[in-house]
Design an enzyme around this catalytic site. Structure first.
Site, short mmCIF file in Angstrom:
data_model
loop_
_atom_site.label_atom_id
_atom_site.label_comp_id
_atom_site.label_asym_id
_atom_site.label_seq_id
_atom_site.Cartn_x
_atom_site.Cartn_y
_atom_site.Cartn_z
N GLN A 38 -6.71 -1.04 3.26
CA GLN A 38 -5.98 -0.75 4.50
C GLN A 38 -6.61 0.43 5.24
O GLN A 38 -6.86 1.47 4.63
CB GLN A 38 -4.51 -0.42 4.20
N LYS B 231 -0.19 -4.77 9.23
CA LYS B 231 1.14 -4.43 8.70
C LYS B 231 1.90 -3.65 9.76
O LYS B 231 1.45 -2.59 10.20
CB LYS B 231 0.98 -3.60 7.41
N CYS C 42 2.66 3.22 9.86
CA CYS C 42 2.86 4.53 9.25
C CYS C 42 3.62 5.45 10.20
O CYS C 42 3.19 5.67 11.33
CB CYS C 42 1.52 5.15 8.86
N PRO D 63 0.86 -1.20 0.00
CA PRO D 63 0.00 0.00 0.00
C PRO D 63 0.89 1.24 0.00
O PRO D 63 1.85 1.30 0.77
CB PRO D 63 -0.78 -0.11 1.32
N MET D 64 0.60 2.20 -0.86
CA MET D 64 1.41 3.43 -0.89
C MET D 64 0.54 4.65 -1.12
O MET D 64 -0.11 4.78 -2.17
CB MET D 64 2.49 3.32 -1.99
N ALA D 65 0.54 5.55 -0.13
CA ALA D 65 -0.29 6.75 -0.21
C ALA D 65 0.09 7.58 -1.42
O ALA D 65 1.27 7.79 -1.70
CB ALA D 65 -0.11 7.57 1.07
N ASP E 138 13.09 -3.26 0.93
CA ASP E 138 14.34 -3.41 0.17
C ASP E 138 14.31 -4.46 -0.92
O ASP E 138 15.37 -4.96 -1.30
CB ASP E 138 15.51 -3.74 1.11
N ARG F 237 8.41 0.48 -3.46
CA ARG F 237 8.91 1.48 -4.39
C ARG F 237 9.41 0.89 -5.71
O ARG F 237 9.32 1.54 -6.75
CB ARG F 237 10.01 2.30 -3.71
N ASN G 131 8.62 -7.51 3.85
CA ASN G 131 8.63 -6.27 3.07
C ASN G 131 9.83 -5.41 3.45
O ASN G 131 10.23 -5.35 4.59
CB ASN G 131 7.31 -5.50 3.32
C1 LIG Z 1 5.28 7.21 -0.89
C2 LIG Z 1 5.00 6.07 0.07
C3 LIG Z 1 3.73 5.90 0.56
C4 LIG Z 1 3.47 4.85 1.45
N1 LIG Z 1 2.19 4.68 1.91
C5 LIG Z 1 1.90 3.62 2.71
C6 LIG Z 1 0.57 3.35 3.12
O1 LIG Z 1 -0.39 4.04 2.75
N2 LIG Z 1 0.37 2.28 3.94
C7 LIG Z 1 1.40 1.47 4.36
O2 LIG Z 1 1.18 0.51 5.08
N3 LIG Z 1 2.66 1.70 3.96
C8 LIG Z 1 2.93 2.73 3.15
N4 LIG Z 1 4.20 2.91 2.68
C9 LIG Z 1 5.23 1.90 3.01
C10 LIG Z 1 5.26 0.82 1.93
O3 LIG Z 1 4.05 0.09 1.94
C11 LIG Z 1 6.43 -0.16 2.19
O4 LIG Z 1 6.24 -0.73 3.45
C12 LIG Z 1 7.78 0.55 2.16
O5 LIG Z 1 7.90 1.38 1.04
C13 LIG Z 1 8.92 -0.48 2.19
O6 LIG Z 1 8.90 -1.29 1.04
P1 LIG Z 1 9.94 -1.04 -0.18
O7 LIG Z 1 11.34 -1.00 0.44
O8 LIG Z 1 9.73 -2.22 -1.07
O9 LIG Z 1 9.59 0.27 -0.80
C14 LIG Z 1 4.50 3.97 1.83
C15 LIG Z 1 5.78 4.16 1.32
C16 LIG Z 1 6.05 5.19 0.45
C17 LIG Z 1 7.45 5.35 -0.08
#
Ligand SMILES: Cc1cc2nc3c(=O)[nH]c(=O)nc-3n(C[C@H](O)[C@H](O)[C@H](O)COP(=O)(O)O)c2cc1C
Length: 325
Positions: free
Chosen positions: A71, A140, A101, A17-19, A203, A226, A201
């Site tokens: 979520q 999460k 978060c 999930p990513m805002a 990296d 990402r 989750n």
């Molecule tokens: C721009 C952005 C927005 C995010 N929004 C959320 C979110 O809404 N809910 C959540 O649980 N995690 C959120 N995350 C965290 C990601 O879900 C994830 O846990 C984090 O980026 C680590 O994974 P990665 O290393 O594969 O990027 C966000 C991360 C980023 C960079």
């Protein structure tokens, strides 16, 4: 294959999930490219319970993206339960509680990672949601608030005892926000503490990382964040790699087509003008690493409408084709 509660997934890969990113068009893109489960961004339980239009809009879905995880975040058990009912009415296939978060506006209310600072309340929140949630429930979390307090194993046991069907560990401390290393060893430790599926989750930047995380930690699923932005094909690449097949990257024609597909989905979702503006950030990701992208990237900021977006794309991809040949 992976199962969360009663929900059978096509594979073990999930989109994080990513805002501001994982809206419906983005979810459709990654779903088409092999993600086994997609999730909305975090949605305020208070907003949902107050019938706030801005919160309800995040529940928009499409059959093609199913199953859909929704979520929610909040600190009050009753409000979280009320939000869960609304989410279920909207047709969610899985409810996920955000307990990771790090944004101050969220944590200062006790929500998001704030739940990790008050485990009694976390227990109440998960239990309250569980009581009303008839679909699979996941939570999460993060490794802990800071390196002197790595509480993920304890949190995982609480969450399991409250009836959650799986747990996702973003293996960074809250204090790290999104930088520094994710500690995959902690994913392995959490896996050894609970019987419910564990989703790792943090990296996964390249396809081999997902395979490596699974092998090293024994986790059941891997969540990609990402690395999937502007690179939705990473899910198919991981699945190809798992099967021992060569990893394929879209060529220029395919890449342009995918960008246009994404733009078209966005236009249907938010209207052409807003979609063109939203695409500016996404285009930077889709073209990362391509030759001579710096001039293109400079021009991207000037995109004002769909015409300027398409002509800039045409110009750049024509140049790339010529450059390649
Ligand atoms: C721009 C952005 C927005 C995010 N929004 C959320 C979110 O809404 N809910 C959540 O649980 N995690 C959120 N995350 C965290 C990601 O879900 C994830 O846990 C984090 O980026 C680590 O994974 P990665 O290393 O594969 O990027 C966000 C991360 C980023 C960079």
């Amino acid at each position: 294959m992976m199962k969360i509660g009663s929900l059978q997934l096509d594979n073990w890969l999930m989109m994080a999930p990513m805002a501001g990113i994982t809206n419906l068009p983005f979810r459709l893109m990654v779903k088409r490219m092999g993600a086994g489960l997609v999730c909305t961004e975090l949605i305020s339980a208070v907003g949902l319970s107050l019938n706030n239009k801005g919160s309800l809009i995040y529940l928009r879905s499409h059959p093609e993206e199913k199953p859909l995880a929704v979520q929610i975040f909040g600190a009050k058990p009753q409000t979280m339960a009320m939000a869960t009912r609304i989410v279920l009415e909207s047709g969610a296939d899985l409810v996920d509680i955000n307990a990771g978060c790090p944004v101050k506006k969220v944590t200062k209310t006790g929500a998001g990672a704030g739940l990790l600072r008050d485990l009694k309340n976390l227990e109440k929140v998960v239990s309250a949601v569980r009581r009303v949630c008839h679909v699979p429930l996941t939570v999460k979390i993060r490794t802990g608030w800071s390196p002197d307090d790595p509480i993920a194993c304890e949190v995982a046991r609480i969450v399991e005892d409250c009836g959650a069907d799986a747990i996702t560990l973003h293996a960074r401390f809250v204090s790290q926000k999104y930088s520094g290393h994710a500690d995959w060893d902690m994913i392995g430790r959490v896996k050894s503490q609970v019987r419910i599926p564990v989703i790792g989750n943090g990296d996964v930047r390249e396809p081999p990382h997902a395979i490596e995380m699974k092998a090293r930690t024994g986790c059941d699923g891997v969540m990609v964040g990402r690395a999937a932005v502007g690179n939705p094909w990473i899910f198919n690449q991981i699945l190809q790699l798992e099967k021992g097949l060569p990893v394929e990257t879209p060529d220029l024609t395919e890449r342009r087509m995918l960008i246009m597909d994404h733009f078209s989905l966005l236009s249907d979702f938010m209207g052409e003008h807003r979609a063109a503006l939203h695409m500016r950030g996404i285009l930077l990701r889709y073209t990362k690493g391509l030759s001579h992208s710096s001039r293109f990237r400079e021009k991207v900021t000037g995109i004002k409408d769909s015409e300027s977006l398409i002509s800039l794309l045409d110009e750049y991809f024509a140049f790339l084709r010529e450059f390649e040949s």
